[in-house]
Design an enzyme around this catalytic site. Sequence first.
Site, PDB file in Angstrom:
ATOM      1  N   GLY A  46       0.813  -1.217   0.000  1.00  0.00           N
ATOM      2  CA  GLY A  46       0.000   0.000   0.000  1.00  0.00           C
ATOM      3  C   GLY A  46       0.843   1.263   0.000  1.00  0.00           C
ATOM      4  O   GLY A  46       0.538   2.228  -0.704  1.00  0.00           O
ATOM      5  N   CYS A  47       1.913   1.253   0.781  1.00  0.00           N
ATOM      6  CA  CYS A  47       2.778   2.433   0.886  1.00  0.00           C
ATOM      7  C   CYS A  47       3.515   2.690  -0.429  1.00  0.00           C
ATOM      8  O   CYS A  47       3.718   3.836  -0.821  1.00  0.00           O
ATOM      9  CB  CYS A  47       3.769   2.258   2.035  1.00  0.00           C
ATOM     10  SG  CYS A  47       2.938   2.057   3.633  1.00  0.00           S
ATOM     11  N   THR A  48       3.881   1.615  -1.117  1.00  0.00           N
ATOM     12  CA  THR A  48       4.554   1.749  -2.409  1.00  0.00           C
ATOM     13  C   THR A  48       3.589   2.319  -3.443  1.00  0.00           C
ATOM     14  O   THR A  48       3.944   3.239  -4.190  1.00  0.00           O
ATOM     15  CB  THR A  48       5.117   0.380  -2.864  1.00  0.00           C
ATOM     16  OG1 THR A  48       6.050  -0.080  -1.885  1.00  0.00           O
ATOM     17  CG2 THR A  48       5.816   0.498  -4.215  1.00  0.00           C
ATOM     18  N   ALA A  51       3.139   6.083  -2.724  1.00  0.00           N
ATOM     19  CA  ALA A  51       4.331   6.868  -3.081  1.00  0.00           C
ATOM     20  C   ALA A  51       4.499   6.966  -4.596  1.00  0.00           C
ATOM     21  O   ALA A  51       4.836   8.037  -5.130  1.00  0.00           O
ATOM     22  CB  ALA A  51       5.568   6.250  -2.447  1.00  0.00           C
TER      23      ALA A  51
END
Length: 163
Positions: A46-48, A51
């Site tokens: 999710g964070c990738t 970003a």
Amino acid sequence: MSNIPQIGQAAPDFSTPDQNDNLLTLDDLSNQWIVLYFYPKDDTPGCTTEAKDFTQLYQDFSALGAKILGVSPDSGKSHCKFISKHNLSITLLSDPEHTLIEAYGAWRLKKFMGKEYMGVARSTFLISPDRMIAYIWPNVKTKGHAQIVLTKLRELAATQSQK
């Protein structure tokens, strides 16, 4: 969640190192829009996605005078690897002590598989050039989020330029 700054309030000040260990403060960013987003961990799915989506829209945000800052408890070294691996063009702030994360109410009780723990709640704050909280997304779903933020920024920037 009462410690989350509200729309119309002054943005909490900060002095936090970026991925290159350069100290960044709210004062350094005066007279520009700031997209301040909090995420749990570098290089997780999710964070990738989040970003990469902000990176993909980087030029659109820049054209509106906005700086994108991602914040997690990860180290600067971890941020550098994350940026390099995914060719990110955004600035990542390192907050291992959770000072900035807590100031914006993003350090919250979370649940996973029946267990409760404290962690970073994915959230985003849009800060106006006069350092006020212009908009808040307290519980972000990553898919399409960067575009939602860009749309809101366009709307608020247009309103502000009419003043």
